[in-house]
Design an enzyme around this catalytic site. Structure first.
Site, PDB file in Angstrom:
ATOM      1  CG  LEU A 155      -6.536   7.646   0.557  1.00 56.20           C
ATOM      2  CD1 LEU A 155      -5.317   7.940  -0.292  1.00 56.20           C
ATOM      3  CD2 LEU A 155      -6.896   6.173   0.542  1.00 56.20           C
ATOM      4  CG  ASP A 156      -5.548   5.945   7.330  1.00 60.89           C
ATOM      5  OD1 ASP A 156      -4.615   5.768   6.523  1.00 60.89           O
ATOM      6  OD2 ASP A 156      -6.006   5.025   8.029  1.00 60.89           O
ATOM      7  CG  LEU A 157      -2.274  10.669   9.361  1.00 62.25           C
ATOM      8  CD1 LEU A 157      -1.837  10.783  10.820  1.00 62.25           C
ATOM      9  CD2 LEU A 157      -1.815  11.875   8.573  1.00 62.25           C
ATOM     10  CG  PHE A 158      -1.178   4.475   8.577  1.00 60.67           C
ATOM     11  CD1 PHE A 158       0.134   4.496   9.013  1.00 60.67           C
ATOM     12  CD2 PHE A 158      -2.194   4.655   9.513  1.00 60.67           C
ATOM     13  CE1 PHE A 158       0.434   4.672  10.354  1.00 60.67           C
ATOM     14  CE2 PHE A 158      -1.899   4.829  10.853  1.00 60.67           C
ATOM     15  CZ  PHE A 158      -0.579   4.847  11.277  1.00 60.67           C
ATOM     16  CD  GLN A 159      -1.311   8.747   1.750  1.00 63.05           C
ATOM     17  OE1 GLN A 159      -1.746   8.885   0.617  1.00 63.05           O
ATOM     18  NE2 GLN A 159      -1.545   9.625   2.700  1.00 63.05           N
TER      19      GLN A 159
END
Length: 137
Positions: free
Chosen positions: A14-18
């Site tokens: 996952l990235d910062l935006f989930q």
């Protein structure tokens, strides 16, 4: 031939935006290609030959997002063979909804390590690929 490989989305995907980071999808489709090769070739004999298969082009379309805990299925098959290049179609879907997450076309070449150049496909390999492609037409 169609290979289906399942991957469960983990926190490190996952990235910062989930949601799954776009770069991770390249890893997912690579895993799908390796699973395809495991099934397509006998005992990895293709790795013992003089040949390698470098990727020369990837076209990827992102259709929907995947999130933590999703089970994804990478579907991989050959779609086109040229003299020295071959293209695979790879689709990532969510299980069990069959929602398309990613569609990608991956092109690679038959490359001789000794010649340090792209070479025509060996006849036996070409025949197997053509049979695989014909199964979907």
């Amino acid at each position: 031939m169609l290979n289906k490989t399942q991957i469960k989305v983990r926190g490190y995907h996952l990235d910062l935006f989930q949601h799954v980071n776009n770069a991770r999808y390249l890893e997912f489709i690579e895993e799908g290609r390796w699973a395809f090769f495991d099934e397509f070739f006998d005992d990895n004999d293709w790795m013992q030959q003089d040949l390698v298969w470098p990727v020369v082009n990837i076209n990827i379309n992102f259709k929907s997002e995947a999130n933590f805990g999703d089970v994804l299925e990478v579907q991989t098959r050959y779609t086109k063979i040229g003299n020295r290049s071959i293209t695979m179609q790879q689709t990532i879907i969510k299980v069990p909804t069959n929602e398309i997450v990613v569609e990608a076309d991956v092109t690679y070449v038959c490359f001789s390590k000794a010649a340090k150049a792209a070479i025509p496909f060996p006849d036996d390999f070409r025949q197997r690929v053509e049979l695989s492609i014909a199964a979907f037409e």
